[in-house]
Design a protein around this motif. Structure first.
Motif, PDB file in Angstrom:
ATOM      1  N   GLY A  54     -91.743 -36.663  90.765  1.00 54.14           N
ATOM      2  CA  GLY A  54     -92.643 -36.194  91.991  1.00 54.14           C
ATOM      3  C   GLY A  54     -92.465 -37.245  93.235  1.00 54.14           C
ATOM      4  O   GLY A  54     -93.224 -37.088  94.140  1.00 54.14           O
ATOM      5  N   GLY A  55     -92.114 -38.425  92.645  1.00 55.35           N
ATOM      6  CA  GLY A  55     -92.337 -39.665  93.741  1.00 55.35           C
ATOM      7  C   GLY A  55     -91.283 -39.449  94.727  1.00 55.35           C
ATOM      8  O   GLY A  55     -91.220 -39.984  95.824  1.00 55.35           O
ATOM      9  N   GLY A  56     -90.014 -38.624  94.400  1.00 58.86           N
ATOM     10  CA  GLY A  56     -89.066 -38.836  95.685  1.00 58.86           C
ATOM     11  C   GLY A  56     -88.731 -37.440  95.943  1.00 58.86           C
ATOM     12  O   GLY A  56     -88.516 -36.364  95.152  1.00 58.86           O
ATOM     13  N   THR A  57     -88.705 -37.334  97.181  1.00 64.16           N
ATOM     14  CA  THR A  57     -88.648 -35.984  97.951  1.00 64.16           C
ATOM     15  C   THR A  57     -87.673 -36.162  99.080  1.00 64.16           C
ATOM     16  O   THR A  57     -87.448 -37.125  99.625  1.00 64.16           O
ATOM     17  N   ASN A  58     -86.832 -34.956  99.093  1.00 62.51           N
ATOM     18  CA  ASN A  58     -85.906 -34.889 100.223  1.00 62.51           C
ATOM     19  C   ASN A  58     -85.839 -33.517 100.796  1.00 62.51           C
ATOM     20  O   ASN A  58     -86.053 -32.668 100.158  1.00 62.51           O
ATOM     21  N   TYR A  59     -85.624 -33.604 102.328  1.00 67.15           N
ATOM     22  CA  TYR A  59     -85.712 -32.528 103.074  1.00 67.15           C
ATOM     23  C   TYR A  59     -84.535 -32.338 104.004  1.00 67.15           C
ATOM     24  O   TYR A  59     -84.028 -33.131 104.570  1.00 67.15           O
ATOM     25  N   ALA A  60     -84.040 -30.996 104.059  1.00 72.82           N
ATOM     26  CA  ALA A  60     -83.233 -30.846 105.343  1.00 72.82           C
ATOM     27  C   ALA A  60     -84.049 -31.098 106.652  1.00 72.82           C
ATOM     28  O   ALA A  60     -84.973 -30.762 106.839  1.00 72.82           O
ATOM     29  N   ASP A  61     -82.992 -31.605 107.575  1.00 74.98           N
ATOM     30  CA  ASP A  61     -83.363 -31.877 108.859  1.00 74.98           C
ATOM     31  C   ASP A  61     -84.254 -30.751 109.656  1.00 74.98           C
ATOM     32  O   ASP A  61     -85.124 -31.044 110.095  1.00 74.98           O
ATOM     33  N   SER A  62     -83.835 -29.419 109.231  1.00 78.29           N
ATOM     34  CA  SER A  62     -84.401 -28.547 110.056  1.00 78.29           C
ATOM     35  C   SER A  62     -85.546 -28.315 109.731  1.00 78.29           C
ATOM     36  O   SER A  62     -86.322 -27.502 110.301  1.00 78.29           O
ATOM     37  N   VAL A  63     -86.306 -28.894 108.464  1.00 73.33           N
ATOM     38  CA  VAL A  63     -87.494 -28.586 107.976  1.00 73.33           C
ATOM     39  C   VAL A  63     -88.273 -29.594 107.930  1.00 73.33           C
ATOM     40  O   VAL A  63     -89.536 -29.380 107.548  1.00 73.33           O
ATOM     41  N   LYS A  64     -87.768 -30.803 108.183  1.00 76.23           N
ATOM     42  CA  LYS A  64     -88.799 -32.129 108.019  1.00 76.23           C
ATOM     43  C   LYS A  64     -89.884 -31.862 108.950  1.00 76.23           C
ATOM     44  O   LYS A  64     -89.862 -31.709 110.276  1.00 76.23           O
ATOM     45  N   GLY A  65     -91.104 -32.391 108.439  1.00 71.33           N
ATOM     46  CA  GLY A  65     -92.177 -32.459 109.283  1.00 71.33           C
ATOM     47  C   GLY A  65     -92.926 -31.056 109.091  1.00 71.33           C
ATOM     48  O   GLY A  65     -94.180 -30.818 109.477  1.00 71.33           O
ATOM     49  N   ARG A  66     -92.280 -30.125 108.749  1.00 69.36           N
ATOM     50  CA  ARG A  66     -92.758 -28.547 108.636  1.00 69.36           C
ATOM     51  C   ARG A  66     -93.053 -28.217 106.985  1.00 69.36           C
ATOM     52  O   ARG A  66     -93.938 -27.328 106.915  1.00 69.36           O
ATOM     53  N   PHE A  67     -92.015 -28.652 106.194  1.00 66.34           N
ATOM     54  CA  PHE A  67     -92.118 -28.131 104.812  1.00 66.34           C
ATOM     55  C   PHE A  67     -92.578 -29.106 103.729  1.00 66.34           C
ATOM     56  O   PHE A  67     -92.310 -30.257 104.143  1.00 66.34           O
ATOM     57  N   THR A  68     -93.372 -28.822 102.934  1.00 64.31           N
ATOM     58  CA  THR A  68     -93.791 -29.963 101.839  1.00 64.31           C
ATOM     59  C   THR A  68     -93.481 -29.400 100.393  1.00 64.31           C
ATOM     60  O   THR A  68     -93.858 -28.337 100.146  1.00 64.31           O
ATOM     61  N   ILE A  69     -92.665 -30.036  99.671  1.00 65.65           N
ATOM     62  CA  ILE A  69     -92.375 -29.769  98.261  1.00 65.65           C
ATOM     63  C   ILE A  69     -93.115 -30.692  97.391  1.00 65.65           C
ATOM     64  O   ILE A  69     -93.651 -31.806  97.453  1.00 65.65           O
ATOM     65  N   SER A  70     -93.871 -29.877  96.371  1.00 67.99           N
ATOM     66  CA  SER A  70     -94.417 -30.678  95.349  1.00 67.99           C
ATOM     67  C   SER A  70     -94.223 -29.938  93.811  1.00 67.99           C
ATOM     68  O   SER A  70     -93.664 -28.622  93.970  1.00 67.99           O
TER      69      SER A  70
END
Length: 122
Positions: A54-70
């Protein structure tokens, strides 16, 4: 490994939804996990991914700052918190589990859920 998503639905632009994915079966074999989405007429894309710990996450640019994965190992569950939703987020969202630590352009994971529809109205 079986994956079951829930939490999709219809929401107005600017609203929020939380998707859940419950894993069962040989869950001890799961390494990374991720959320993909596929909009009508478009290719499936990786929206967010998370490492086993759970320490490493990656996001598509289109959702960065809006979506959170856990993910919660005790519950064998992964989440996707989606805030500030936009009509462009409308898609079927798929839960994915990987046997390896990272996703790449040539490795899209091993197990898929059935998908849950997210529709964002303007």
């Amino acid at each position: 490994v079986q994956l079951v998503e829930s939490g999709g639905g219809l929401v107005q632009a600017g609203g929020s939804l939380r998707l859940s994915c419950v894993a069962s079966g040989r869950t001890f074999s799961i390494n990374a996990m991720g959320w993909y989405r596929q909009a009508l007429g478009k290719q499936r894309e990786l929206v967010a991914s998370i490492t086993s710990g759970g320490g490493g996450t990656n996001y598509a640019d289109s959702v960065k700052g809006r979506f959170t994965i856990s993910r919660d190992h005790a519950k064998n569950t992964m989440y996707l918190q989606m805030n500030s939703l936009e009509p462009e987020d409308t898609a079927v969202y798929y839960c994915n589990a990987a046997l390896y630590p990272f996703y790449s352009s040539v490795y899209a994971g091993d197990y898929w859920g059935q998908g849950t529809q997210v529709t964002v109205s303007s």
